[in-house]
Design a protein around this motif. Structure first.
Motif, PDB file in Angstrom:
ATOM      1  N   GLN A  72       9.632 -55.638  16.552  1.00  0.00           N
ATOM      2  CA  GLN A  72       9.293 -56.747  17.589  1.00  0.00           C
ATOM      3  C   GLN A  72      10.456 -57.715  17.951  1.00  0.00           C
ATOM      4  N   GLY A  73      11.513 -57.292  17.245  1.00  0.00           N
ATOM      5  CA  GLY A  73      12.596 -58.156  17.670  1.00  0.00           C
ATOM      6  C   GLY A  73      13.140 -59.362  16.625  1.00  0.00           C
ATOM      7  N   ILE A  74      12.556 -59.484  15.645  1.00  0.00           N
ATOM      8  CA  ILE A  74      12.803 -60.465  14.677  1.00  0.00           C
ATOM      9  C   ILE A  74      13.783 -60.023  13.576  1.00  0.00           C
ATOM     10  N   GLU A  75      15.043 -60.599  13.439  1.00  0.00           N
ATOM     11  CA  GLU A  75      16.083 -60.070  12.570  1.00  0.00           C
ATOM     12  C   GLU A  75      15.919 -60.970  11.485  1.00  0.00           C
ATOM     13  N   VAL A  76      15.354 -60.495  10.509  1.00  0.00           N
ATOM     14  CA  VAL A  76      15.146 -61.665   9.124  1.00  0.00           C
ATOM     15  C   VAL A  76      16.533 -61.586   8.576  1.00  0.00           C
ATOM     16  N   SER A  77      16.869 -62.755   8.310  1.00  0.00           N
ATOM     17  CA  SER A  77      18.244 -63.379   7.833  1.00  0.00           C
ATOM     18  C   SER A  77      18.405 -63.324   6.384  1.00  0.00           C
ATOM     19  N   ASP A  78      19.473 -63.142   5.889  1.00  0.00           N
ATOM     20  CA  ASP A  78      19.773 -63.319   4.618  1.00  0.00           C
ATOM     21  C   ASP A  78      19.181 -64.325   3.659  1.00  0.00           C
ATOM     22  N   LYS A  79      19.354 -65.529   4.334  1.00  0.00           N
ATOM     23  CA  LYS A  79      18.923 -66.758   3.750  1.00  0.00           C
ATOM     24  C   LYS A  79      17.299 -66.556   3.635  1.00  0.00           C
ATOM     25  N   SER A  80      16.465 -66.141   4.656  1.00  0.00           N
ATOM     26  CA  SER A  80      15.049 -65.945   4.411  1.00  0.00           C
ATOM     27  C   SER A  80      14.687 -65.067   3.587  1.00  0.00           C
ATOM     28  N   LEU A  81      15.707 -63.950   3.382  1.00  0.00           N
ATOM     29  CA  LEU A  81      15.322 -63.078   2.309  1.00  0.00           C
ATOM     30  C   LEU A  81      15.521 -63.609   0.962  1.00  0.00           C
ATOM     31  N   ILE A  82      16.531 -64.456   0.681  1.00  0.00           N
ATOM     32  CA  ILE A  82      16.899 -65.054  -0.615  1.00  0.00           C
ATOM     33  C   ILE A  82      15.677 -66.064  -0.903  1.00  0.00           C
ATOM     34  N   GLU A  83      15.469 -66.836   0.231  1.00  0.00           N
ATOM     35  CA  GLU A  83      14.322 -67.841  -0.040  1.00  0.00           C
ATOM     36  C   GLU A  83      12.842 -67.208  -0.614  1.00  0.00           C
ATOM     37  N   ALA A  84      12.763 -66.020  -0.024  1.00  0.00           N
ATOM     38  CA  ALA A  84      11.555 -65.124  -0.488  1.00  0.00           C
ATOM     39  C   ALA A  84      11.629 -64.718  -1.798  1.00  0.00           C
ATOM     40  N   ALA A  85      12.967 -64.420  -2.177  1.00  0.00           N
ATOM     41  CA  ALA A  85      13.209 -64.053  -3.532  1.00  0.00           C
ATOM     42  C   ALA A  85      12.916 -65.215  -4.625  1.00  0.00           C
ATOM     43  N   LYS A  86      13.344 -66.445  -4.098  1.00  0.00           N
ATOM     44  CA  LYS A  86      13.341 -67.358  -5.087  1.00  0.00           C
ATOM     45  C   LYS A  86      11.590 -67.971  -5.103  1.00  0.00           C
ATOM     46  N   ALA A  87      11.148 -67.766  -3.974  1.00  0.00           N
ATOM     47  CA  ALA A  87       9.464 -68.029  -4.148  1.00  0.00           C
ATOM     48  C   ALA A  87       8.752 -67.040  -4.994  1.00  0.00           C
ATOM     49  N   PHE A  88       9.482 -66.014  -5.200  1.00  0.00           N
ATOM     50  CA  PHE A  88       8.657 -64.572  -5.882  1.00  0.00           C
ATOM     51  C   PHE A  88       8.857 -64.965  -7.341  1.00  0.00           C
ATOM     52  N   GLN A  89      10.240 -65.624  -7.644  1.00  0.00           N
ATOM     53  CA  GLN A  89      10.525 -65.726  -9.066  1.00  0.00           C
ATOM     54  C   GLN A  89       9.978 -66.986  -9.561  1.00  0.00           C
ATOM     55  N   GLN A  90       9.839 -68.100  -8.483  1.00  0.00           N
ATOM     56  CA  GLN A  90       9.077 -69.365  -9.020  1.00  0.00           C
ATOM     57  C   GLN A  90       7.779 -69.255  -9.405  1.00  0.00           C
ATOM     58  N   GLY A  91       7.078 -68.349  -8.392  1.00  0.00           N
ATOM     59  CA  GLY A  91       5.647 -68.102  -8.482  1.00  0.00           C
ATOM     60  C   GLY A  91       5.410 -67.589  -9.643  1.00  0.00           C
TER      61      GLY A  91
END
Length: 177
Positions: A72-91
């Protein structure tokens, strides 16, 4: 409840998350990372370098979600992916810190929409609308409140009494027609 929109981006910084005790009664968790991680089984992901964090972030958001957004046209940035990884780890760290190795029945929910809102530019209105809809339909008040505040994850730790009751119910239901 604060509903975020594109005009107010970047949004509030995530607040410190709290671990809630109990088992979720919502079988269709909206932000369940476990279901989307099956494609990663058997793949070793090192979370010590940038590429490893990006892969962990892809797993945390979910490949199906990423594909749908990209189509649908959203290119997910590396910055967003890294923040998702950090959230996953922190949780998961938050649950492990509280419960040690007795984490069965606990869950971590990733606020993937908020992560993109906080780390990307020019998200389409449909994305914001989708997030608003998801927030409105979260059945757990604590979960909804954490996400509405901008938290990147929500942890829910199962307590031993809840697990015992659930196991007892499973055993007693097993023999029933």
């Amino acid at each position: 409840m604060k509903i975020h929109n594109a005009a107010s981006s970047p949004l509030a910084q995530p607040t410190k998350n709290k671990v809630e005790t109990g088992i979720s009664s919502n079988p269709a968790q909206l932000h369940n990372t476990q279901q989307n991680s099956f494609s990663q089984i058997g793949k070793i992901v090192s979370a010590t370098d940038k590429q490893g964090l990006i892969e962990l972030g892809r797993m945390a958001i979910g490949n199906n979600t990423l594909k749908a957004w990209e189509s649908q046209g959203i290119e997910v940035s590396d910055k967003s992916l890294i923040e998702a990884a950090k959230a996953f780890q922190q949780g998961f760290k938050q649950i492990a810190d509280q419960l040690g190795n007795q984490t069965a029945g606990s869950s971590v929910s990733i606020n993937k929409h908020q992560i993109l809102i906080d780390n990307q530019q020019n998200l389409p209105q449909w994305f914001i609308d989708e997030y608003d809809y998801l927030l409105q339909n979260l059945s757990d008040d604590s979960h909804r409140s954490a996400f509405a505040q901008g938290d990147h994850f929500y942890s829910k730790a199962a307590n031993n009494e809840s697990i015992a009751v659930q196991n007892y119910q499973t055993v007693t239901d097993y023999g029933q027609p």
